[in-house]
Write an enzyme that holds these catalytic residues in place. Structure first.
Site, short mmCIF file in Angstrom:
data_model
loop_
_atom_site.label_atom_id
_atom_site.label_comp_id
_atom_site.label_asym_id
_atom_site.label_seq_id
_atom_site.Cartn_x
_atom_site.Cartn_y
_atom_site.Cartn_z
N ARG A 1 0.86 5.36 12.48
CA ARG A 1 0.21 3.92 11.83
C ARG A 1 0.97 2.57 11.14
NH1 ARG A 1 -6.11 5.18 9.53
NH2 ARG A 1 -6.46 5.67 11.79
N HIS A 2 1.43 1.86 11.28
CA HIS A 2 1.71 0.86 10.56
C HIS A 2 1.92 0.85 8.84
CE1 HIS A 2 3.82 -1.60 13.75
NE2 HIS A 2 2.16 -1.34 14.25
N GLU A 3 3.52 0.80 7.78
CA GLU A 3 3.45 0.78 7.46
C GLU A 3 3.05 -0.01 6.55
OE1 GLU A 3 3.57 2.76 3.97
OE2 GLU A 3 5.04 3.59 4.56
#
Length: 624
Positions: free
Chosen positions: A257-259
């Protein structure tokens, strides 16, 4: 090579079946032994049970803070009453997150005096207890006890990796065996199909075939078609396949997942790589089209028209979720991935048309300035990029934002000790809200998960588009290197590595080699300057590896990534539009299982690889 290609289809076709058979049993492994008094509570993914046992004669307040959350406020978890009598604790159960390590803070109530802090990384579906004891009347001891071991939620990823690695090895061995002369001769003898007859006739000539002599053909031979680098399509395919996988959920693992804000995960790598290789393709395409006789004005119109199509498809096809109802103008999101690609493509294509040269073989390679030719010959384009980057720096660090410190790059919310709650993204967020309005930008940014932000913020916003232009322009330079040193593999690889080293040094200076403490941290939401230089550094190194193995040594054909790389627009739009349809998604037996999510996401991604392979075999390519 006809026979190996047929077997590639077979190997790709069995991916879905074997993944389902090999990984499905893992769902049974995501079970756990619960503490008896937890039987009525169902844990979700990335959660664990925590029991606080308080033997003190005073009520305590339990708060927590993620170790991944930079300069964050503690958030209250709950209250634990005082023990009923000495030596007999009162107990309260809580559920805690397991994605990152957390720090528990236990304070005495109501005076809010800190008793102890407990840093610990809880395991998924584990069962833990914290015992709070008064040792000698003045010293409070807090200790963590593991009542039930957590499960290893990474086993599905390990098995999936081993499976695909094994499939790669088997495919490579099979291709090598099928390429042996005696094996091919055996296959030809066993086959009675028309394909065998065609192959024989192509080698020996059919009985009625008339062989032309040299004097019969008075026309000059047709020019050889331009050589297409498979490594570029393979690189694009790698980026696209990972992008599809993480967009579909990535097994619901946090690193897919995106940071939340500063830093990098796997999901943060692929979009910039796609922008980078788009810039490389622009250089190759513009050079080829100019040499074929097309005018710059005609190419400019093609670039404008293509950008308009990408932008409109992004706004009206990809962004809305028509499964939830008809298009709503009041909440239509304007920015997006395709819109960012359209803008970057238009600007970089215009810059290249401004400075592109039709002939590069007449340049003196022994001149002192030739090692810097990919910069010096295109200095007007470089000047434009420097001006754009100066604009980004000025707006980011000098633009006054109401209620926020000038030059703020933080997430807002509970970050920075909660001082700038409504300042998510600083100038970048302010410009988007001012130009587009709150309702027309992304409503659920990744910063909400960790930093508890409530302001809308768009990671594909206006200000970040400037740095996406820089990313595409750096990819353009990779294309210029290939054009200047055509077929000089060692020079191309050397130039790529030099660019990667320079960009890596710039990133180290900007970030101070840290996640949060540099001048400009690596941040995907902001598309910060250090984010671009870091991902461009990675892209140059990655391109070296793919170029060397695919086009120089020809150890690898680029399959299966080569096929989606040849149909990238179709695969991207298709995976977005059909995301909620079978076979890309279905109702799972256990929606809180990493294994089931991983199976579903891998199968969905494999379906798009298989679709792109079929389209490649049918010579169907969707170009915009």
């Amino acid at each position: 090579m006809a026979q190996p290609k047929k077997y590639e289809l077979f190997f790709l076709a069995v991916i879905s079946l074997v993944v389902a058979i090999g990984v499905a049993p893992l769902t049974a492994e995501i079970s756990f032994s619960r503490h008896p008094h937890h039987k009525s509570i169902a844990l979700k993914m990335d959660e664990a049970f925590l029991t606080i046992n308080n033997e003190l004669d005073t009520e305590i307040v339990v708060s927590w803070m993620s170790d991944h959350c930079y300069q964050c406020l503690y958030q209250q978890l709950g209250l634990v009453p005082a023990g009923p009598s000495p030596g007999i604790p009162s107990s309260i159960d809580f559920i805690v997150g397991t994605q990152h390590g957390i720090t528990l803070q236990l304070n005495k109530s109501p005076v809010n005096l800190e008793l102890c802090t407990v840093p610990f990384h809880f395991g998924e579906h584990g069962n833990y207890s914290v015992w709070v004891k008064d040792l000698n009347g003045s010293v409070v001891n807090c200790s963590v006890v593991t009542d039930a071991d957590p499960v290893n939620s990474y086993i599905p990823i390990l098995i999936a990796f081993v499976f695909f690695a094994g499939l790669t090895v088997v495919s490579a061995i099979g291709g090598t065996i099928l390429g042996l002369d005696f094996v091919r001769s055996i296959l030809l003898r066993l086959s009675n199909s028309m394909e065998t007859e065609r192959l024989i006739n192509s080698e020996l000539g059919s009985p009625g075939r008339i062989v032309e002599t040299a004097s019969d053909n008075i026309l000059p031979p047709a020019p050889a078609p331009s050589k297409r680098l498979r490594s570029l399509d393979t690189f694009r395919g790698i980026s696209l396949v990972i992008m599809v996988f993480v967009n579909y959920g990535g097994g619901r693992y946090w690193f897919f997942r995106h940071e939340s804000w500063n830093g990098l995960t796997v999901a943060d790598l692929v979009f910039p790589w796609f922008v980078f290789i788009m810039g490389t393709s622009i250089a190759m395409s513009v050079n080829s089209l100019l040499r074929s006789g097309l005018s710059r004005s005609a190419l400019l119109w093609k670039a404008v028209w293509r950008s308009m199509q990408l932008f409109l498809i992004g706004v009206f096809v990809v962004n809305p979720n028509y499964c939830q109802g008809p298009l709503s103008w009041d909440s239509l999101r304007v920015p997006g991935v395709l819109q960012r690609l359209a803008w970057s493509y238009l600007v970089v294509a215009c810059l290249d048309l401004l400075v592109a040269r039709t002939r590069l073989n007449n340049l003196p390679m022994d001149a002192w300035w030739y090692p810097g030719s990919e910069i010096l010959l295109y200095w007007p384009a470089w000047l434009c990029v420097v001006v754009l980057e100066t604009v980004w720096l000025c707006l980011t660090f000098l633009l006054p934002v109401p209620g926020c410190p000038t030059g703020y790059l933080g997430p807002g919310g509970i970050g920075d000790m909660g001082l700038y709650t409504n300042c998510t993204g600083g100038a970048a967020g302010y410009i988007d809200r001012w130009l587009l309005g709150d309702n027309h930008i992304y409503q659920t940014p990744s910063s909400r998960v960790l930093y508890a932000t409530h302001m809308p913020y768009d990671p594909e916003g206006v200000l970040g588009s400037i740095n996406s232009i820089l990313m595409a322009f750096l990819g353009l330079q990779a294309g210029k290197i290939i054009l200047h040193y055509r077929d000089l593999h060692s020079k191309i690889i050397t130039r790529f590595l030099i660019w990667g080293l320079v960009l890596g040094i710039i990133s180290a200076v900007l970030t101070n080699c840290s996640r949060n403490k540099g001048f400009i941290p690596v941040n995907k939401n902001l598309w910060s300057l250090s984010y671009v230089t870091t991902l461009a550094c990675f892209a140059f190194v990655m391109l070296v590896l793919v170029y060397y193995t695919v086009d120089v040594k020809k150890w690898w054909s680029g399959a299966p990534f080569y096929y989606p790389g040849m149909n990238s627009i179709l695969v991207y739009i298709g995976h977005e539009v059909f995301e909620d349809y079978f076979p890309f998604r279905w109702r799972m037996a256990d929606s809180q299982s990493h294994a089931e999510h991983l199976i579903q996401n891998l199968l969905a991604t494999s379906c798009w690889v298989f679709i792109s392979f079929i389209l490649y075999r049918k010579k169907i390519f969707w170009k915009i």
